[in-house]
Design an enzyme around this catalytic site. Sequence first.
Site, PDB file in Angstrom:
ATOM      1  N   MET A 167       0.707  -1.276  -0.025  1.00 12.69           N
ATOM      2  CA  MET A 167      -0.092   0.000  -0.005  1.00 12.69           C
ATOM      3  C   MET A 167       0.859   1.231  -0.035  1.00 12.69           C
ATOM      4  O   MET A 167       1.935   1.364   0.188  1.00 12.69           O
ATOM      5  CB  MET A 167      -0.816   0.194   1.327  1.00 12.69           C
ATOM      6  CG  MET A 167      -2.142  -1.063   1.245  1.00 12.69           C
ATOM      7  SD  MET A 167      -2.923  -1.266   2.712  1.00 12.69           S
ATOM      8  CE  MET A 167      -3.937   0.294   2.334  1.00 12.69           C
ATOM      9  N   HIS A 168       0.137   2.381  -0.220  1.00  9.22           N
ATOM     10  CA  HIS A 168       0.678   3.831   0.146  1.00  9.22           C
ATOM     11  C   HIS A 168       1.896   4.317  -1.104  1.00  9.22           C
ATOM     12  O   HIS A 168       2.007   5.433  -1.171  1.00  9.22           O
ATOM     13  CB  HIS A 168       1.288   3.997   1.454  1.00  9.22           C
ATOM     14  CG  HIS A 168       0.579   3.277   2.397  1.00  9.22           C
ATOM     15  ND1 HIS A 168      -0.688   3.742   2.659  1.00  9.22           N
ATOM     16  CD2 HIS A 168       1.010   2.418   3.527  1.00  9.22           C
ATOM     17  CE1 HIS A 168      -1.214   2.976   3.766  1.00  9.22           C
ATOM     18  NE2 HIS A 168      -0.239   2.397   4.175  1.00  9.22           N
ATOM     19  N   ASP A 180      -2.779  -5.069   0.453  1.00 11.41           N
ATOM     20  CA  ASP A 180      -2.238  -6.283   0.925  1.00 11.41           C
ATOM     21  C   ASP A 180      -2.878  -6.809   2.043  1.00 11.41           C
ATOM     22  O   ASP A 180      -3.191  -8.051   2.141  1.00 11.41           O
ATOM     23  CB  ASP A 180      -0.759  -6.308   0.934  1.00 11.41           C
ATOM     24  CG  ASP A 180      -0.052  -5.328   1.871  1.00 11.41           C
ATOM     25  OD1 ASP A 180      -1.002  -4.331   2.420  1.00 11.41           O
ATOM     26  OD2 ASP A 180       1.087  -4.824   2.042  1.00 11.41           O
TER      27      ASP A 180
END
Length: 481
Positions: free
Chosen positions: A77-78, A233
Amino acid sequence: MYLGLDLGTSGLKGVLFTEDQVLADQATAPLSVERPHPGWSEQSPATWLQAATHVLDTLAARNDLSAVRGIGLSGQMHGATLLDAADDVLRPCILWNDTRSHVEAAAMDADPRFRQITGNIVFPGFTAPKLAWVRANEPAIFARVAKVLLPKDYLRLWLTGEHVAEMSDAAGTSWLDTGARDWSDDLLSATDLSRDHMPRLVEGADVSGTIRAALADRWNMRSDVVVAGGAGDNAASAIGMGVVKAGQAFLSLGTSGVLFAATDSYAPDPDTAVHSFCHALPGQWHQMGVILSATDALNWFARGVGSNAAALTLALGEEVQAPGDAIFLPYLGGERTPHNDAAIRGAFVGLAHGADTASLTRAVLEGVAYAFADCRDALAATGTTLERATAVGGGSLSTHWLQILANATGLIIDVPEDGDFGGAFGAARLGMMAAHGAGAELATPPRIARSIQPQADLVPAFAAAHERYKAAYQALRGLSG
């Protein structure tokens, strides 16, 4: 058959499973992380496509992929993947564990709109402060940004030609109105962006597009294979573990660590540093306590003593001991829950002449467990109390470590029967849901092989050591300024 692709930090994994959700085959490709400066963590998106191509080539060589009906995506992520108007990558992706934008994150977090709308602290690892950093430090690149994609959504662009994100991953950007499940125009404008820079949003089990003809031909797939929205995830792992209802939880021992709890409603509490995100299914949310170094901490220590993580844990034997004097603080790259501290760094505390490799290995395992206990306490502060959690991730292969975690957190740790029920499996399930137009009924929990109970005779000693751990953090914070 259904295909799940999970784009992790250290590798990309693909799984194939049958209509009966039985694993048919799997393949992996490694990835590396570039750290050109302290606190930086980057990857070239081109390496993701190379890894995905290798995985699909491998699966296609061993299986008839014309049987695939749906593809799901999961991923780290991110990450800020910046594209120009021609969809060319402008710079390496700034990853989730990159902390260079801590100043920008603090400035955003000081704006009350961010916590109010997103339900979360603006952490340095989130996407929005990374764009603010690029705007301040790489203005020529920022001026050319046409689209911002999360890592797995760059894979989707390659697979389908579509700019699409889904709710669970988008919730980690600091641009999503998490309760409304929509981009926030106010928050986008705070970083000089607009909806035009964002991918369109779908739910995780929705169809986001179909595979491009050239790729379908290469791997002998049907042209109508659907690609699901997928999930970040952790939400994908939750789908794989069947953690979709309130009271259900999992504990992930991966590169980072996560204590994940499904919730039936949106109830944020940013002050706890607990992440409150959308789940991968509509009308559902989840909360997470997140630590930045879990198996990463053990791997770091193993490199330092010229060994590997498996050998170190195996050498400890089966019996778990009471904590020793040495305390390890696993803050190698800062920490999220509960500290929101990008500057803090790890440390051994309480070392004596008797400290040896075995005792320091135990200290590392225990330190990560105490960080999970901090997450348990932070979740409880939001009103989310847990009795048990299902173990997932590479570190969960160590029964010794799981027993330490049970002792430190007081949670019953459920261990699934043989099988991988993580992000790739959850992604494949979402691909199946998209192909069938189905939902949570397909996200069934795995069969549990055994449950690890906290050891009543050791729990008080672990609780006392956890208090020493918290005191050590306060002392270390004072030293770090």
